[in-house]
Motif scaffolding. Structure first.
Motif, mmCIF file in Angstrom:
data_model
loop_
_atom_site.group_PDB
_atom_site.id
_atom_site.type_symbol
_atom_site.label_atom_id
_atom_site.label_comp_id
_atom_site.label_asym_id
_atom_site.label_seq_id
_atom_site.Cartn_x
_atom_site.Cartn_y
_atom_site.Cartn_z
ATOM 1 N N ARG A 87 0.831 -1.205 0.000
ATOM 2 C CA ARG A 87 0.000 0.000 0.000
ATOM 3 C C ARG A 87 0.870 1.261 0.000
ATOM 4 O O ARG A 87 0.598 2.216 -0.732
ATOM 5 C CB ARG A 87 -0.930 0.004 1.214
ATOM 6 N N SER A 88 1.922 1.246 0.793
ATOM 7 C CA SER A 88 2.808 2.412 0.855
ATOM 8 C C SER A 88 3.464 2.684 -0.497
ATOM 9 O O SER A 88 3.579 3.839 -0.929
ATOM 10 C CB SER A 88 3.885 2.204 1.929
ATOM 11 N N GLU A 89 3.892 1.599 -1.178
ATOM 12 C CA GLU A 89 4.511 1.775 -2.492
ATOM 13 C C GLU A 89 3.521 2.375 -3.490
ATOM 14 O O GLU A 89 3.863 3.266 -4.278
ATOM 15 C CB GLU A 89 5.046 0.436 -3.008
ATOM 16 N N LEU A 90 2.287 1.877 -3.468
ATOM 17 C CA LEU A 90 1.280 2.394 -4.390
ATOM 18 C C LEU A 90 0.960 3.853 -4.109
ATOM 19 O O LEU A 90 0.891 4.679 -5.022
ATOM 20 C CB LEU A 90 0.004 1.554 -4.300
ATOM 21 N N MET A 91 0.778 4.178 -2.835
ATOM 22 C CA MET A 91 0.408 5.545 -2.490
ATOM 23 C C MET A 91 1.553 6.523 -2.716
ATOM 24 O O MET A 91 1.329 7.722 -2.864
ATOM 25 C CB MET A 91 -0.079 5.607 -1.039
#
Length: 201
Positions: free
Chosen positions: A91-95
């Motif tokens: 999720r952190s990578e996507l955001m």
């Protein structure tokens, strides 16, 4: 950015698999031309955005990346899958690529079941259950497609695994796992027969 690799035993202890939870005894099947198994220990994150995001595939059916791999479900919606990162890391990578509040990502890991299907009989089995041309599709490279099989919405992700074998990963709502599993098992013997008696794709 450094990542902590997922430990399979830690993941397994967090929640039973979809088939385990449904009381299904066997989670693997081997036929003459195909192998079917429940695939576990995935981190699955869904991303939605009001605009395209640089670095992510923008055409429906396109896939990009290794691990995590990101599948474009439709313009403005993606599903990202990883075997080595936690859902929070995915999720952190996507955001980090997106622009809040225009985009939102959430953990879908425990909402979906994943079955892995491979072997020469695999496209024959899937062709029995939906209208997509899987026999031709195996020559089109890594792709994903959303379809229905016996009224169940299934995301079909075709790619090569780490050993260079072509596989279909089938993602569906966790609540349908047992029903869909039994549907695949019931159709597998005829798919074996078709693959054995028909020209190879």
């Amino acid at each position: 950015m450094e990542h902590t690799r997922l430990n399979d035993s830690d993941l397994a202890q967090s929640m039973p698999s979809a088939l385990q939870q449904s009381g299904t005894a066997s989670r693997t099947y081997t036929g003459k031309t195909l192998v079917l198994a429940e695939s576990t220990n995935w981190s699955i994150v869904r991303l939605r955005s009001n605009e395209s995001i640089p670095g992510l595939p923008d055409e429906t059916g396109q896939c990009s990346g290794g691990d995590p791999v990101t599948l474009c479900l439709r313009p403005g919606e993606w599903l990202s899958l990883s075997k080595i990162l936690t859902p929070q890391q995915v999720r952190s990578e996507l955001m980090s690529l997106a622009l809040p509040p225009l985009a939102t990502a959430y953990d879908n890991t425990h909402g979906l079941a994943v079955f892995r299907l491979q072997g020469s009989g695999a496209p024959w089995l899937l062709s029995k259950l939906s209208g997509l041309d899987y026999l031709a599709g195996v020559n089109s490279g890594t792709r994903c497609a959303q379809t229905r099989m016996a009224h169940i919405s299934v995301l079909v992700y075709f790619h090569e695994n780490g050993a260079g074998d072509s596989v279909f990963d089938l993602l569906l709502d966790r609540s349908y796992a047992r029903y869909y599993w039994e549907l695949l098992l019931a159709s597998a013997p005829h798919a074996d027969e078709l693959a054995s008696t028909s020209p190879h794709y």
